[in-house]
Design a protein around this motif. Structure first.
Motif, mmCIF file in Angstrom:
data_model
loop_
_atom_site.group_PDB
_atom_site.id
_atom_site.type_symbol
_atom_site.label_atom_id
_atom_site.label_comp_id
_atom_site.label_asym_id
_atom_site.label_seq_id
_atom_site.Cartn_x
_atom_site.Cartn_y
_atom_site.Cartn_z
ATOM 1 N N VAL A 68 22.833 -1.426 -36.490
ATOM 2 C CA VAL A 68 24.174 -0.929 -36.774
ATOM 3 C C VAL A 68 25.017 -1.229 -35.542
ATOM 4 C CG1 VAL A 68 25.596 1.076 -37.324
ATOM 5 C CG2 VAL A 68 23.309 0.849 -38.324
ATOM 6 N N MET A 69 26.136 -1.918 -35.764
ATOM 7 C CA MET A 69 26.971 -2.411 -34.675
ATOM 8 C C MET A 69 28.418 -1.957 -34.856
ATOM 9 S SD MET A 69 24.468 -4.304 -33.566
ATOM 10 C CE MET A 69 24.527 -5.901 -32.805
ATOM 11 N N ALA A 70 29.083 -1.650 -33.749
ATOM 12 C CA ALA A 70 30.526 -1.402 -33.734
ATOM 13 C C ALA A 70 31.176 -2.679 -33.219
ATOM 14 C CB ALA A 70 30.864 -0.219 -32.833
ATOM 15 N N CYS A 71 32.122 -3.239 -33.980
ATOM 16 C CA CYS A 71 32.691 -4.551 -33.672
ATOM 17 C C CYS A 71 34.210 -4.492 -33.624
ATOM 18 C CB CYS A 71 32.297 -5.562 -34.752
ATOM 19 S SG CYS A 71 30.547 -5.583 -35.163
ATOM 20 N N CYS A 72 34.779 -5.199 -32.656
ATOM 21 C CA CYS A 72 36.231 -5.382 -32.566
ATOM 22 C C CYS A 72 36.547 -6.866 -32.644
ATOM 23 C CB CYS A 72 36.770 -4.846 -31.246
ATOM 24 S SG CYS A 72 36.867 -3.081 -31.170
ATOM 25 N N PHE A 73 37.578 -7.223 -33.417
ATOM 26 C CA PHE A 73 38.023 -8.605 -33.545
ATOM 27 C C PHE A 73 39.472 -8.739 -33.092
ATOM 28 C CE2 PHE A 73 34.389 -8.929 -36.270
ATOM 29 C CZ PHE A 73 34.029 -10.266 -36.243
ATOM 30 N N ASN A 74 39.741 -9.826 -32.373
ATOM 31 C CA ASN A 74 41.090 -10.186 -31.981
ATOM 32 C C ASN A 74 41.241 -11.692 -32.213
ATOM 33 O OD1 ASN A 74 43.604 -10.454 -30.877
ATOM 34 N ND2 ASN A 74 42.953 -10.087 -28.781
ATOM 35 N N PRO A 75 42.211 -12.159 -32.998
ATOM 36 C CA PRO A 75 43.145 -11.339 -33.749
ATOM 37 C C PRO A 75 42.410 -10.531 -34.823
ATOM 38 C CG PRO A 75 43.332 -13.633 -34.434
ATOM 39 C CD PRO A 75 42.391 -13.595 -33.266
ATOM 40 N N PRO A 76 43.068 -9.495 -35.307
ATOM 41 C CA PRO A 76 42.419 -8.651 -36.305
ATOM 42 C C PRO A 76 42.193 -9.398 -37.611
ATOM 43 C CG PRO A 76 44.733 -8.082 -36.100
ATOM 44 C CD PRO A 76 44.439 -9.086 -35.018
ATOM 45 N N VAL A 77 41.150 -8.990 -38.326
ATOM 46 C CA VAL A 77 40.938 -9.549 -39.660
ATOM 47 C C VAL A 77 41.768 -8.744 -40.656
ATOM 48 C CG1 VAL A 77 38.639 -10.413 -39.075
ATOM 49 C CG2 VAL A 77 38.869 -8.196 -40.186
ATOM 50 N N THR A 78 42.006 -9.357 -41.811
ATOM 51 C CA THR A 78 42.841 -8.716 -42.830
ATOM 52 C C THR A 78 42.037 -7.809 -43.753
ATOM 53 O OG1 THR A 78 42.570 -10.520 -44.394
ATOM 54 C CG2 THR A 78 44.411 -10.687 -42.838
ATOM 55 N N GLY A 79 40.730 -8.050 -43.842
ATOM 56 C CA GLY A 79 39.874 -7.228 -44.690
ATOM 57 C C GLY A 79 39.208 -8.007 -45.796
ATOM 58 N N ASN A 80 39.710 -9.197 -46.094
ATOM 59 C CA ASN A 80 39.150 -9.992 -47.190
ATOM 60 C C ASN A 80 38.234 -11.113 -46.714
ATOM 61 O OD1 ASN A 80 40.656 -8.537 -49.144
ATOM 62 N ND2 ASN A 80 42.458 -9.699 -48.535
ATOM 63 N N GLU A 81 38.119 -11.292 -45.407
ATOM 64 C CA GLU A 81 37.348 -12.417 -44.891
ATOM 65 C C GLU A 81 35.861 -12.291 -45.195
ATOM 66 O OE1 GLU A 81 40.886 -11.874 -42.240
ATOM 67 O OE2 GLU A 81 39.408 -10.555 -43.150
ATOM 68 N N VAL A 82 35.269 -13.410 -45.483
ATOM 69 C CA VAL A 82 33.820 -13.565 -45.490
ATOM 70 C C VAL A 82 33.548 -14.826 -44.687
ATOM 71 C CG1 VAL A 82 33.350 -12.335 -47.646
ATOM 72 C CG2 VAL A 82 33.831 -14.774 -47.702
ATOM 73 N N HIS A 83 32.340 -14.970 -44.213
ATOM 74 C CA HIS A 83 32.020 -16.124 -43.390
ATOM 75 C C HIS A 83 32.068 -17.408 -44.211
ATOM 76 C CE1 HIS A 83 30.326 -12.879 -40.936
ATOM 77 N NE2 HIS A 83 30.790 -13.629 -39.961
ATOM 78 N N ARG A 84 32.713 -18.413 -43.632
ATOM 79 C CA ARG A 84 32.735 -19.725 -44.259
ATOM 80 C C ARG A 84 31.411 -20.424 -43.967
ATOM 81 N NH1 ARG A 84 38.400 -22.158 -42.281
ATOM 82 N NH2 ARG A 84 37.271 -22.046 -40.326
ATOM 83 N N GLU A 85 31.212 -21.589 -44.549
ATOM 84 C CA GLU A 85 29.952 -22.309 -44.402
ATOM 85 C C GLU A 85 29.573 -22.533 -42.941
ATOM 86 O OE1 GLU A 85 28.339 -26.631 -45.689
ATOM 87 O OE2 GLU A 85 29.285 -25.451 -47.269
ATOM 88 N N ASP A 86 30.563 -22.724 -42.059
ATOM 89 C CA ASP A 86 30.271 -22.968 -40.639
ATOM 90 C C ASP A 86 30.063 -21.679 -39.845
ATOM 91 O OD1 ASP A 86 32.844 -21.956 -40.392
ATOM 92 O OD2 ASP A 86 33.661 -23.715 -39.393
ATOM 93 N N GLY A 87 30.076 -20.522 -40.507
ATOM 94 C CA GLY A 87 29.837 -19.252 -39.835
ATOM 95 C C GLY A 87 31.076 -18.588 -39.277
ATOM 96 N N SER A 88 32.257 -19.147 -39.543
ATOM 97 C CA SER A 88 33.499 -18.594 -38.994
ATOM 98 C C SER A 88 34.315 -17.909 -40.081
ATOM 99 C CB SER A 88 34.337 -19.705 -38.352
ATOM 100 O OG SER A 88 34.889 -20.546 -39.341
ATOM 101 N N TYR A 89 35.330 -17.167 -39.641
ATOM 102 C CA TYR A 89 36.370 -16.684 -40.528
ATOM 103 C C TYR A 89 37.509 -17.674 -40.442
ATOM 104 C CZ TYR A 89 34.245 -11.988 -40.604
ATOM 105 O OH TYR A 89 33.412 -10.919 -40.773
ATOM 106 N N ALA A 90 38.280 -17.791 -41.490
ATOM 107 C CA ALA A 90 39.456 -18.672 -41.485
ATOM 108 C C ALA A 90 40.463 -18.157 -40.462
ATOM 109 C CB ALA A 90 40.093 -18.707 -42.867
ATOM 110 N N PRO A 91 41.278 -19.048 -39.900
ATOM 111 C CA PRO A 91 42.332 -18.579 -38.991
ATOM 112 C C PRO A 91 43.346 -17.738 -39.755
ATOM 113 C CG PRO A 91 42.561 -20.926 -39.426
ATOM 114 C CD PRO A 91 41.286 -20.487 -40.079
ATOM 115 N N MET A 92 44.085 -16.925 -39.049
ATOM 116 C CA MET A 92 45.025 -15.991 -39.672
ATOM 117 C C MET A 92 45.935 -16.606 -40.741
ATOM 118 S SD MET A 92 44.430 -12.914 -38.822
ATOM 119 C CE MET A 92 45.944 -12.037 -39.162
#
Length: 132
Positions: free
Chosen positions: A104-128
């Motif tokens: 169980v992990m507490a995570c902070c992202f900058n820039p913030p995610v919008t809430g709908n992101e899932v990891h893309r094939e390369d393991g990243s989230y799409a840019p804002m």
């Protein structure tokens, strides 16, 4: 002031679940804090590779044990309660749980995610701009 309950958030749209992990997004871009804050469960016996090309992330382990591998250096670090890591170079990494253990992990992202992101094939989230 923003006040949210983790268990309540897990019952709604703030819970994002995929193979290997789920993440309850307690703060999102729409909250206008400049970062997002999540409680993420890495499922037992899972191996997850991520690379946040468009985000910085810091992570604090609340419970469970595993390892994180830095793909650039090949270094492997033990993760256990009380350990924090920060992906300050958009580091490609692999998280592995110890057998039978959920982390169980507490995570902070900058820039913030919008809430709908899932990891893309390369393991990243799409840019804002792609996710807003």
């Amino acid at each position: 002031m923003i006040v949210r309950n983790l268990e309540d958030a897990r019952k709604g749209e703030r819970l994002v679940k995929t193979r290997g992990w789920d993440s309850t997004r307690l703060l999102l871009a729409g909250d206008k804090m400049g970062f997002s804050f999540h409680i993420t469960r890495i499922f037992a016996d899972s191996v997850n590779t991520f690379e946040y090309k468009h985000h910085f992330e810091s992570v604090y382990c609340i419970s469970g044990e595993g390892t994180i591998e830095d793909h650039t250096t090949g270094e492997i670090h033990e993760i256990r309660p009380g350990v924090m890591y920060a992906l300050d170079k958009h580091d490609r990494h692999t998280l592995r749980t110890k057998p039978g253990q959920e982390m169980v992990m507490a995570c902070c992202f900058n820039p913030p995610v919008t809430g709908n992101e899932v990891h893309r094939e390369d393991g990243s989230y799409a840019p804002m701009p792609e996710t807003v």
